[in-house]
Design a protein around this motif. Sequence first.
Motif, short mmCIF file in Angstrom:
data_model
loop_
_atom_site.label_atom_id
_atom_site.label_comp_id
_atom_site.label_asym_id
_atom_site.label_seq_id
_atom_site.Cartn_x
_atom_site.Cartn_y
_atom_site.Cartn_z
N ASP A 1 88.51 -28.91 31.68
CA ASP A 1 88.86 -28.45 33.03
C ASP A 1 89.93 -27.37 33.17
N LYS A 2 91.01 -27.44 32.41
CA LYS A 2 92.01 -26.38 32.66
C LYS A 2 91.62 -25.08 31.96
N ARG A 3 90.85 -25.19 30.93
CA ARG A 3 90.24 -24.03 30.29
C ARG A 3 91.25 -22.97 29.86
N SER A 4 92.38 -23.43 29.32
CA SER A 4 93.38 -22.50 28.78
C SER A 4 93.11 -22.29 27.29
N HIS A 5 93.10 -21.02 26.85
CA HIS A 5 92.87 -20.75 25.43
C HIS A 5 93.88 -21.49 24.56
N PHE A 6 95.12 -21.44 25.04
CA PHE A 6 96.21 -21.90 24.16
C PHE A 6 96.15 -23.40 24.01
N ASP A 7 95.96 -24.09 25.13
CA ASP A 7 95.82 -25.54 25.05
C ASP A 7 94.54 -25.90 24.32
N ASP B 1 83.22 -16.24 31.73
CA ASP B 1 84.56 -16.79 31.85
C ASP B 1 84.66 -18.09 31.04
N HIS B 2 85.86 -18.66 31.06
CA HIS B 2 86.12 -19.85 30.26
C HIS B 2 85.24 -21.02 30.70
N ASN C 1 86.54 -12.85 39.01
CA ASN C 1 87.07 -13.11 37.68
C ASN C 1 88.38 -13.87 37.86
N GLU C 2 88.47 -15.06 37.27
CA GLU C 2 89.63 -15.91 37.59
C GLU C 2 90.74 -15.87 36.54
N ARG D 1 94.41 -17.88 36.87
CA ARG D 1 94.70 -19.00 35.96
C ARG D 1 96.03 -18.78 35.25
N GLU D 2 96.24 -17.57 34.72
CA GLU D 2 97.47 -17.34 33.94
C GLU D 2 98.70 -17.34 34.84
N GLU E 1 99.30 -21.04 35.12
CA GLU E 1 99.58 -21.71 33.84
C GLU E 1 100.79 -21.14 33.12
N VAL F 1 101.63 -25.13 32.32
CA VAL F 1 100.33 -25.76 32.05
C VAL F 1 100.33 -27.23 32.46
N TYR G 1 98.47 -28.35 39.40
CA TYR G 1 97.39 -27.57 39.99
C TYR G 1 96.07 -28.00 39.37
N GLN H 1 91.63 -27.01 38.86
CA GLN H 1 90.66 -25.90 38.74
C GLN H 1 90.36 -25.30 40.12
N ASP I 1 100.25 -15.60 26.66
CA ASP I 1 101.39 -16.51 26.54
C ASP I 1 102.50 -15.91 25.68
#
Lengths: 393, 458
Positions: free
Chosen positions: A113-119, A313-314, B188-189, B193-194, B197, B203, B207, B209, B380
């Motif tokens: 769900d959060k779809r962060s690359h880093f996590d 997208d992610h 484009n999200e 997101r960043e 996050e 992170v 919040y 999605q 990051d």
Amino acid sequence: MAKLLSRRFVLGALGCSAAAAPMLTPVTLAAAPWDTRLVVIILRGAMDGLDVVQPYGDRDFASWRNTLAIGPDNGAQDLDGFFALHGGLSSLMPLWTKGELGFAHAVSTPYRDKRSHFDGQDLLEAGTGFDTGLTGVRDGWLNRMLQAVPGVQAETAFAIGQGEMRVLRGPLPTSSWSPEAQLGLTPAARDLMALVTRNDPLLGGAFNSAIDIAQDLQETLADPETRQGPAHQTLARFAADRLLDETRVAAFSINGWDTHNAQARTINAPLERLSDMILTLKDRLGDVWGKTMVMAMTEFGRTVHENGTGGTDHGTGGAMLMAGGALGGGRVYGAWPGLGHGDLYKGRDLMPTADVRAYAGTAMKGLFGLNRDVIEGAVFPGLDMTGVPQFLA
Amino acid sequence: MSFDPTTAALRFGTGTGPLVPPPADTQALLDGLNARDTMARRFEIALFNDLLPEMRDYRGQQRRRQMASDVKRQGEDDRLKAMRRSNRQAQLSALGATVARWVDTPHGFRERLVAFWADHFTVVGKLPALRHAAPSYVEEAIRPNITGKFEDLLIAAVPHPMMLVYLDQFQSVGPGSRAAKEGERGLNENLAREVLELHTLGVDGSYTQNDVRQLAELFTGLSARYRDGFFFAPSQAEPGAETVLGKTYGGGRPRLSDIHQVLRDLARHPDTARHIARKLAVHFVSDDPDTALVDHIAAAYSATDGDLMASYAALLEHPAAWETIPQKVRQPFDFLAAAIRALGVDGKRVARLSPQVVLRGFVRPMIAMGQTWHQPSGPDGWPEQAEYWLTPQALATRIEWSMKAPPVLQPDLPDPRQFVKATLGERASEALIFAAGAAETRAAGVAMTLISPEFQRR
């Protein structure tokens, strides 16, 4: 670290002439605990599994993709009548034919769900479940795997390249080096520097490793062939040389998969690096390729629906690539969830039907003879490997 | 644990050196941030907006090459290559200027904070015309905004053209917008997101999605073009109101002020206070900072709606910030700059170094140390953990540099026995003092200090 300290540098007490301390010769290492080889490639940026292994036989797929070409009629290589391989990997087709290339599709880590690359990468490399939290576990699953095996040396596992490989991080000493690094110290300067750095465990440990590896690898670096070609090929040759020597587990990264824009163009460079590196490993490993397993995995997949800028997208579910003689035949493994509206995860992503860790765990069980309890308890806590197909030779 | 000048210079500044005295007290560290920015004047780096004409020329030349007939292609190609070369040289001279500032400044805390916030708001020049422009983004969006409120820094950085391009926002179009109906582009999200996050809540922030999606829709309209840099394009904006973290924005005609408002609200969120406080403590004090320190900074941040000076003051007044055992490993850029400062090299000399020397002496060593200048692998920014920087191969490069670079940069190398004392004072261990004196050559003796834990950590 402790091993490296005892292995070399036994310096006299402060005040004696450290500069005159004789160099000790390297101790011959015991043979590695097993003979098979595992190469883990982390594909950073989230590879679009749907574009790399295209489910062109799925009747819904084409409706999601607009500028991205699909299937054997548009440059891809048919695999099994349902999936086709992206044209950027077509140089791997001879491996497919020989049963030395396979894929697991609709796989993911437990990250959601959060779809962060880093996590996503942290979780992929930590190998934990999502519920344990992201900050709790700081070591990587390959390090925990090695902890379960007696007789492992620092050279048994090797991280190669300039970025950190968290998958190998942990209390068990492993090696890391980048083919670019060189060290030019006289023996006297080296001994003094060992003295200066010894009270800082991290710095001192890194120093001793640097000295050890620089010496062990002088020969590889002197090989003119190793220094030719693009950097990623040098890296793959270097990895192969380690695997031909004492190393049994090698890990490195391929970046560049975050294709938010113009994916039809931007995915080609990382695909080329991936196929080059696999072919370089195969060439240089020779007979050893027959007992080698390469697993290339990514932090998550990408959206089923192409976005507004020709990219994706992610997402969640994706694909994993496996190669090597240890693979028992070329297939696309996994239960296919379908791509109709109701089939998608959260209405947007490929629904994962298997855990990428279950494939990695099954490979380690088969390659290294690890006990299933160890894999499901210590290496991948909470994992259930039930249902993973038999993909090893 | 309280203020001492050497710790102040090492931990909160750009290091000690024979040419510049260390800060006298905590107040001096803070006052330095409000002093005239003499370094920016002495060692100039162009502002992003001043580069726009060159970027237009570059883009124009790219087009001319594309359109050129076979006969003319070679000439157009050569012209494009010449422009690329000149961009690369500009980037090398910006690196030289940045090092020179770190070497000369009496207000090292400012340079450190500029680097900290530039990393917090990481951009990488993604399009060919922007490849060299990251330092100019820092000069324009970050450097002038490090002493005000966090929300003003956020509003300077997030909608900056470099950020809009880096995180794909400039092409994002609301699905129900006029532009979407006419063309093929869509939402484009990435930036939304960043922002949640990385830039604001963190992170672990509260919040979902859905907030990402709503913020992405609210951000539509933020755009950039070579003619005027940033611009707001109502035709790309998603019609209707968006709800982010329970608060509704917009609804009428698309307005930039709605986007500024959501950024202000995000900046004042308690999760943001905590996230920023922790990042400051991690960057300056410890990879694993004392919770009391983080709480103290977060409280000051919250009490002032994100006043940065108040947050820095809270950092500096807390005893944990003056812990005597150095925790942090210097990142490669920090290490190189601190070494040059310690060697007593004058900033003007650094700024005059030829592009070749900057390339061989700074750019390539930094790559091998794991820090390609202005090109972290993701938004990051650079990792903070010591383990990331002190790998064997990265340390090998630090050693190689410490042996080879100082004699080139400072032909009049100091006596290693004096150098260790002048640079580290009472921090130098007996082992280091012994090694500096026992080394075979002056260069090796100097390298002992530079590679010692006392110098590598701050």
